[in-house]
Design an enzyme around this catalytic site. Sequence first.
Site, PDB file in Angstrom:
ATOM      1  CE  LYS A  71       0.418 -18.943  -0.161  1.00  0.00           C
ATOM      2  NZ  LYS A  71      -0.304 -17.975  -1.035  1.00  0.00           N
ATOM      3  CB  THR A  73       0.675 -11.412   6.341  1.00  0.00           C
ATOM      4  OG1 THR A  73      -0.730 -11.201   6.165  1.00  0.00           O
ATOM      5  CG2 THR A  73       1.179 -10.563   7.496  1.00  0.00           C
ATOM      6  NE  ARG A  94      -2.297 -15.165  -6.323  1.00  0.00           N
ATOM      7  CZ  ARG A  94      -3.085 -16.078  -5.784  1.00  0.00           C
ATOM      8  NH1 ARG A  94      -3.920 -16.758  -6.539  1.00  0.00           N
ATOM      9  NH2 ARG A  94      -3.036 -16.344  -4.492  1.00  0.00           N
ATOM     10  CE  LYS A 105      -7.041 -15.440   0.027  1.00  0.00           C
ATOM     11  NZ  LYS A 105      -6.265 -15.611  -1.213  1.00  0.00           N
ATOM     12  CB  ALA A 273      -3.322 -21.173  -6.668  1.00  0.00           C
ATOM     13  CG  PHE A 301      -4.632 -22.067  -2.579  1.00  0.00           C
ATOM     14  CD1 PHE A 301      -5.266 -21.479  -1.496  1.00  0.00           C
ATOM     15  CD2 PHE A 301      -5.299 -22.088  -3.792  1.00  0.00           C
ATOM     16  CE1 PHE A 301      -6.539 -20.916  -1.615  1.00  0.00           C
ATOM     17  CE2 PHE A 301      -6.570 -21.528  -3.927  1.00  0.00           C
ATOM     18  CZ  PHE A 301      -7.189 -20.953  -2.831  1.00  0.00           C
ATOM     19  CG  PHE A 381      -1.624 -16.800  14.867  1.00  0.00           C
ATOM     20  CD1 PHE A 381      -2.862 -16.243  14.600  1.00  0.00           C
ATOM     21  CD2 PHE A 381      -0.862 -17.253  13.795  1.00  0.00           C
ATOM     22  CE1 PHE A 381      -3.334 -16.136  13.300  1.00  0.00           C
ATOM     23  CE2 PHE A 381      -1.325 -17.158  12.493  1.00  0.00           C
ATOM     24  CZ  PHE A 381      -2.570 -16.602  12.247  1.00  0.00           C
ATOM     25  CD1 TRP A 409      -1.771  -9.600  10.517  1.00  0.00           C
ATOM     26  CD2 TRP A 409      -1.617  -8.741  12.579  1.00  0.00           C
ATOM     27  NE1 TRP A 409      -2.973  -8.985  10.810  1.00  0.00           N
ATOM     28  CE2 TRP A 409      -2.904  -8.452  12.065  1.00  0.00           C
ATOM     29  CE3 TRP A 409      -1.301  -8.301  13.859  1.00  0.00           C
ATOM     30  CZ2 TRP A 409      -3.855  -7.730  12.793  1.00  0.00           C
ATOM     31  CZ3 TRP A 409      -2.249  -7.574  14.586  1.00  0.00           C
ATOM     32  CH2 TRP A 409      -3.514  -7.298  14.054  1.00  0.00           C
TER      33      TRP A 409
END
Length: 556
Positions: A71, A73, A94, A105, A273, A301, A381, A409
């Site tokens: 998200k 990215t 954030r 994470k 979140a 999230f 991906f 990405w």
Amino acid sequence: MLSDLDIAQQANLKPVEEIANQLGLEEHEWEPYGKDKAKVNLDVMERLKDHKDGRVVLVTSINPTRAGEGKSTVTVGLAQALRARNQDVSVALREPSLGPVMGIKGGATGGGYSQVVPMESINLHFTGDIHAITTANNALSAFIDNHIFQGNTCEIDTRRISWKRVVDLNDRALRDVVVGLGGPKQGVPREDGFNITVASEIMAVLCLATSLADLKERLARMVVAYRADETPVTVKDLGYEGALTLLLKEAFKPNLVQTIEGVPAFIHGGPFANIAHGCNSLIATKMASKLSDYTITEAGFGADLGAEKFLNIKARIGDIHPDAVVIVATLRALKLHGGVAEADLKEENVEAIKRGLVNLEKHMETIEAFGLPFVVALNQFDTDTEKELEYFKNYCEQSDVDYSLTTVWADGGQGGLDLADQVIKTVESNESNFNPLYPLDLTLEKKIETVAKRVYGASGVELTKEAKAQCEAFEKNDWGHLPVCMAKTQYSLSDDPTALGRPRDFTITIRELRPSVGAGFIVVLTGDVLTMPGLPKQPAALKMDVDDDGEALGLF
């Protein structure tokens, strides 16, 4: 293949002065923190108070999985793509917490060629904002214990102290502790505990305050304990709101950095979140929207958590009117929601994607319920197959859903040009009819029920005896007008983290309510969600190191 850290370390950063000039900031309105970071002074908002706000685009996602959604990215990649389309744009994100960075994470600065930089600094100590919040929170704890030791004129019941200490790490051993041991000179023994810093009400207060004066007023309203008759004791009763504001005055200024492609980025505030409201600071978002035609921001999230709280809490407090939403999904995550084991995600499985799309459908329904137009961004991906991609495209077209396949990405802004075009088209051709899902004059129970049914898809809500009593007590304390901030697992629409896809005919269990009166909401704990996470068996920190030249290793 280069890692995120390799790419970030090889990036050619512009001097932060160029980024400030790009935004039109005047020389006295920002303060450099080295060559690549700056704090932006709050007087910018006074100068631009009559300036029209730019367009705000919120990036959210389906329920996250261990496969990753990207998200942040996509948020950065979209901003870079809008810049490539000659749009005046900023990012508002954030700040990462060291707990998840060192835990499971990893970092939270985006990835590949769609990152905010300097990645190492942002993911570690950055400008010290979170440390300042930790210090202010723990100073208040010390003030409370000293007040009791010195005579307790506020008549605090030591069995009813709700304020906890914090640390910006995942440390399950600190969830429940005893303080004041060692005899009469060491204080009054009592039970206490720790939360992670980003779950502190002070973090929420800092992220929702609109000015320094508002920050002080919100700090003053925070409830820290109760008397024997169960009346609340606030920071104002103790008299420490001024000292706390002093500790936070620098941290309250938004941080200015940049993306790999030189787009201005405001990185400020970091409430979780799943246990807090999951949005960057209101002041940073408002500042970005005053300084740019487009502000791309994200909420933590899935849309059932961060986006719901952005729209029901942050947007309401800050008078923000989002113009569009981007919902991020990946085929890998859809397969997981469709029942595929994590080890088998590389294998082609169109049927699993078909089953997993129900999760995306629910989040689209939620955003529509707020009256907002949206675009679905599929973060691609290398393992995605042509058949899988074709099925996803056909699904969106047959469902009349605006979508875009992105490769941000690998390709940075160039990989998000179609998404940028879709967002521009959506913003310019659709009117935002944004409205929160509930009015503030509903009872707390009705607000909880509204979120559970309309956002999670629950069939009902069950409050424990304690939660029921708290609802009644909070209404008597005149807190019933506040919005609710639901603390829930991020992995599922329900309060059961193993229930993937789109669970149906389930009941949300409410076990406890906590007042965050200073922040301006009531925290509602569901299921077994914790406000102090623990570390996994193999923490990410095991792979982190520093080389002989002082360069970071193992950050991701």
